[in-house]
Structure formats: structure tokens, C-alpha cells
Scaffold this active site. Sequence first.
Site, PDB file in Angstrom:
ATOM      1  CE  LYS A 263     119.478  65.180 -72.945  1.00 39.98           C
ATOM      2  NZ  LYS A 263     118.780  64.211 -73.828  1.00 39.98           N
ATOM      3  CB  THR A 264     117.953  66.458 -78.866  1.00 43.24           C
ATOM      4  OG1 THR A 264     117.531  65.907 -77.618  1.00 43.24           O
ATOM      5  CG2 THR A 264     117.304  65.682 -80.005  1.00 43.24           C
TER       6      THR A 264
ATOM      7  CG  ASP B 286     119.900  61.283 -75.001  1.00 43.81           C
ATOM      8  OD1 ASP B 286     120.704  61.953 -74.314  1.00 43.81           O
ATOM      9  OD2 ASP B 286     118.789  61.710 -75.347  1.00 43.81           O
ATOM     10  CD  GLU B 287     118.371  61.852 -70.683  1.00 39.36           C
ATOM     11  OE1 GLU B 287     119.133  62.042 -69.713  1.00 39.36           O
ATOM     12  OE2 GLU B 287     117.545  62.697 -71.057  1.00 39.36           O
TER      13      GLU B 287
ATOM     14  CD  GLN C  77     119.458  67.101 -66.471  1.00 37.14           C
ATOM     15  OE1 GLN C  77     118.262  67.034 -66.748  1.00 37.14           O
ATOM     16  NE2 GLN C  77     120.355  67.601 -67.305  1.00 37.14           N
TER      17      GLN C  77
ATOM     18  NE  ARG D 232     113.708  69.173 -66.388  1.00 38.25           N
ATOM     19  CZ  ARG D 232     114.665  68.896 -67.263  1.00 38.25           C
ATOM     20  NH1 ARG D 232     114.368  68.478 -68.466  1.00 38.25           N
ATOM     21  NH2 ARG D 232     115.935  69.052 -66.948  1.00 38.25           N
TER      22      ARG D 232
END
Length: 735
Positions: free
Chosen positions: A28-29, A214-215, A245, A605
Site C-alpha cells: 500500500k505504501t 493511510d490506515e 486490521q 507480521r
Amino acid sequence: MSLNPDQLEAVEHGDGALLILAGAGSGKTRVLVHRIARLIEQGKAEPWRILAVTFTNKAAGELVDRCRTLIGSQAGELWAGTFHGIGARICRYYAEDIGYPRAYTIFDDSDQLRLLKELAGAAKLDAARFRPEALRAFIDQAKNEALGPSEAAQRVESDFEEEAAKIYAVYQRRLKRMGSMDFGDLLLNTLLILRTVPEAAERFTKRFRHVLVDEYQDTNHAQYLMVSLLAAASGNLCVVGDDDQSIYGWRGADTRNILEFERDFPGAKIVRLEQNYRSTANIIEAAAAVIDNNGRRHRKHIWTEQAAGAPVCIYTAGDEKDEARYILERLEALGDELGRVAIFYRTNAQSRAIEEALVRAHLPYVIVGGTRFYERREIKDLIAYLRFVHNPGDDFSLERIVNVPARGIGKTSWERLKNAAGARGLAIWEHIGRGGAASLGPAARSRVGAFHTMAGHWLGQGETGVAGLLRKIIDDSGYIAFLESRPEDDAESRIENVRELVTVAKDFDRDFATRRVSGDTPEISCLTAFLEQLALVSDIDKFEAKKQAVSLMTVHNSKGLEFEEVFVAGMEEGIFPHSRSVNGDGDDNHGIEEERRLFYVAMTRAKTRLTLIHARRRHLFGSEQMNLPSCFLDEIPDKYLSRKRSSAGRDFSARSQLSRLRWEEEQTPGSPPPPGQALSSPGRYKAGMKVVHPTFGSGTVRKSEGSGDSEKLLVQFRQGGIKKLVARFARLEIV
């Protein structure tokens, strides 16, 4: 790595609202960076007309750095930062328009608690019922929902909330009098500015051609309103997130913001990023199987081209020491590659046994969320000096430094000054400057006068550099000699910390002097910028994995990180999922679903190896617990698993809960309890009772089972939904 078709679709989207559902490890980044670069390269927006909002300063810095590799130095003109950082920046422009000085102070958590304790005492409230933590939870909840004191007062549902709303109003007045804001105010006051200051509304709502967030799954209502206002003129709001998430409901995050994005922004385009580039297939498939058990969510099919890799390991330990021993065996086999490994736990209390084992084995480790450098006493002292110079109206900072080092200005003298200043409606420093010390005795008056003269020489400094001011404060105050004189073994360590703070200031001065400042940046001093950066920094912002050290952290702190190998300790009922999050009757599964999302974050993770550990017996919170394995373990299909157990452990499934429940249902009154369980006596809590929790705020008891140490409650909270709590750990106050 080139862009895959879904990533390219998101990058090339033109105007209009865009929701990018980005699965774990889906790049996504990379998509955000390329989308920003494309907007600039195609002339759709100048860099200074693009706002990128992230949840950590570290993420904002990474985004700008990666943009710089694509578009060069003009990336420095982007508005990129956290919600609180962007809010602080807007408030610097227009603080005076809403009654604050431009050089306002940002209160941290400890400042909040100190002030609330003082206000509750002044109001003569019962200290047991109206603890500072509970009052802060009420105020933070109100600010997350964008409610000021008057709006919060209109929604009270209990005697506790009625009194808390009154404290909220007094608290805000005190903050304003001291020229201070807390973190919630950085958002609330930004909304106030955008709504009530015409120049600000014109400037910022029309400034940004594109707003990217973002997020987005972790935004609260105040943040939702903030980005909606900033994107209103252009309609170009791009949000990136993954409802699977969303793990911060306990601090106000509202998953409805992402789940109902299409309703809020009609015609929005949705792009799904479902290819995972981080983890092996076994880890991805196992995690997907778990999260599929959640109900209300955007359905996604996460997949990877990577090999299956090692199966997910479930280890059954005898107790927490056996759990730590098993982890050590794996760590010792890694040699110099400890930095590739992380150990996660649900609560900080679980780290003790693991830390002890690492110390005995002489294995280095770092803790994310441990004692921060800026939380050390000597560092907080010197930062208080700087905050006072920055804003002499900050009574709290002045109180901390006025007699540190000792100057003979005792508590009695300080209380007289504070009360007299309050009666005059003045900050204490201003009161002293207007002759307020005259009411003190001769000796106290002389000492206050000497301090006033010394501190007066610092004011107005720090415009172009902080290090020189800091050195002057240290020298004038005799702070090093003060540390050397204290009868403590760690004096040298504290002195080294002071020197490190000077180094931090020197580095900041250099960066501030060379930083490219656009013509639309608020003209703030170096000291203002320095203190703002310190106030907004988080544990994750400073985290850097060390090659020779294993990383320890709660699962919440792991968000945004990745490791080759991950251990998740304490996979037991009551721990993970946490006892406070297990829901009761009805269809509202909010608590357990957030815990499942948290587990999904933990699993994803890991890049190559994932180990999940549960113990038959665990000493925690001062008692021995016999917990069943986490129900989440049974949600992972066997084909992705390998199972191991200690000779001290016994491998059994969470499905054994069914037989236990069946046993309980078959017992008649008076039957003996299961082994290890005491007979019950009437519980303390009754259905219908109003209670307050330090995190979840106000709630109503719906059901009580058991008694004493075994009493369990179902509580409906206004903010957090229904929670199942163990009464002795819940820290509830009856209102």
C-alpha cells in the site's frame, strides 16, 4: 518490483473518491507513493496542494523519502504527517483566533492526569470513584467523537458522567488559561478553526487538490470530520486501509468509516489489493482462515506467489517458564540474526518471564513501548524548562522546575502563589512578574525573585536554535551538579542522558536551519518546532530493529512492522482473546471480532516463520491461571499447522470448552465445582448497575456470574460495546 494490475488501477485513478482496500503486505505504501508522483507528473496537483495523512511520523517520513526518489526535491513541499501533526500545524496558524497563543504547549498523558487529579480534588469528588484515569477516558472519548464540554454534558447517562462533564468544562478552561492543548484538542480545535474562522476555511478547504489518508480503518469520528472538511472542495479523497486490521476501537477508532465509505462518498471507486508480498503461503492462508470468521467486513481474497514455507507452529507449554524456554531454544539457533525475530504478547505483564529468560541467557533484546528516553525523569525536567521558556503561561511546567534543583521554594510558597494567581485570573509567572511574591515571607520572596531573574534571561531565546538555550539552562540552574549530588547509583547514566538530549537538540538545530520551508509554512521558532516534534513522537517512530537484538512488544505496537520470524506468546482464553473483550449474548460480536483482527495483525507480521504458544498453567497478575487454549487456534485449518508440546504440557484443543460447558449445564445446585475452582458466593455487581472503566468509559452491567475472584461481568459500554470482564481485574467504579 513493478506495479501489479490492481496497484496500477489505484495509482492511475483520476478525480473523485477512491477506497483502496489494501490487504496485509500488499504494497500500500508503494501505491500511495506512486499515486502522489503520478498526480504531480501529470500536472493534476502541485506538491504543496497534496495532503498525505499517516498514523505515525515514521510512516510520513518514509512516504516523503520514497516520493523524493521518484520526483526529486519537490517532495519536500508535500503536506505529510499524522492527524495530530497536521492539526498542530493548522492550529499554529490560527490558535489566536480561538483564544490560544501561537506558542501553545501540548500536554502529554501525565500532564492530563496531574491536572485532572487536581481538579477532582478541588471539586471534592470521591477519589475512589473519580480517578484521573476514568475522567481522562471520559474526556478522550468525548473528543474522539468531536464533542466539546457542552455537547458531552447533553449526553450524560449517569451521575458519574454528569460530574465528569463538569470536570471536562473546567479542564478545558484551565488548559486555555495555561495556553495548552492536549492531543484531542489538536483535532477538536482544528475542526473549530475550519468551521468558525472564515480565512482558515477558505485557505485550507480550497488548498488541497488531493487528500490521501493511510490506515483509514483506524480513524475516529473527529478524524473523519477533519478529512471530510479538507477534501470537501475538491472531492478528491483517497483512503487506504484494511478493515481486517482495525485494532484501535478501544481508543475511538470506528470501523464504520471504512465500511460505509461508499455511503458517505457516493460514486466512490473501490480497488482491492489482494496480493501479499510479505509472507509465505502457509502464513497467509492460516491468517485468512482466521479472519474469515469475522462477520461485518469487506470480503477479500489474500493470496501470494511465494512458496508454502514452514507450517505455522502451535506449541503447548507447561507454563510461562516453559514458554520462554522454548523461545530461547529457537533464538539461540539463530546466532547473530536476532534482529530478524520478534516476540509479541497481548499485555505488557506477559513480558516478565520472557525478559528474565533472555537476561539469564545473555541474549540482547529491545522493548517497544518500554520506558521511553523522553519519559526519563531528568529528560522530562529539562523539557519542562524548555516548555516554560516557550510558554511562560504553562503553570505545570513552571511547577516542575521552580524547585528542581532545590531553591528553597517549598510547597507552601508555591500553593500561595498558585492560589493568588488563580484569584487574579493570571498565569503564575505573570502573577510573579506583577509583584505577586510580595505576599510571601522575606526569605521565600527573595528566592522566588532570584529564580524570576534567572529564568527571565532565558525567555525569548530558542528562535534559531535549541542546543544553546538548553546548555544555558543546564549551566544557570546547576542541573548537572544537582544530579551528581543525588544519592543514586545511576547518576552517571542520568548525566549521559542529559548530554544525549543536548545532542538531539544540536541535530535538530542543524536540520531546522537547512530545512526547505515553503512560503505557506507557519513562521515558528526552532524551539516551537522542537517541542512539537517531541510531543508528537511515538514509540514506533523511534523503533529500529537491531541486528543483534530480538524485539519484544505488544501486538498493538507491532502494527506497521514486519519480521522474518514471529512468536506470539499467551495464546489462551482470557489473555488472547482478552477477558475484557469477550462478548455476551446477542449478535454484537464487536469485542471478539476486534481481538480476532488483532490476532490477524500479529500473524501477518511474520514473513517466513510463525509460532503460536499457549501454556496449560500461567502465573499472571499475582495468581495461577489454568486457561484453555485460545479459540482462535481452532480457527486455523490443520493443513497449515504443525504441533509441538513440552513434556510438561498436554496438547488439547480449545474445542474441549464444549465438554466443560456440557459438564456445567448438567450439574445440579450443590454439585462440587471442577478441580481448582472454588464454590461461589453472591457477587458484588448486579444487572443494571452503572459503572465506569478507565479505558472504555461509562457502561451498564448486563449480567454477573460467579463471585469473588471468579466473578465475571457482561458490561455494555457506550464507546466499546459489550465486554466480558473479570471483575477483579476490570478496575470498575460503581456510579
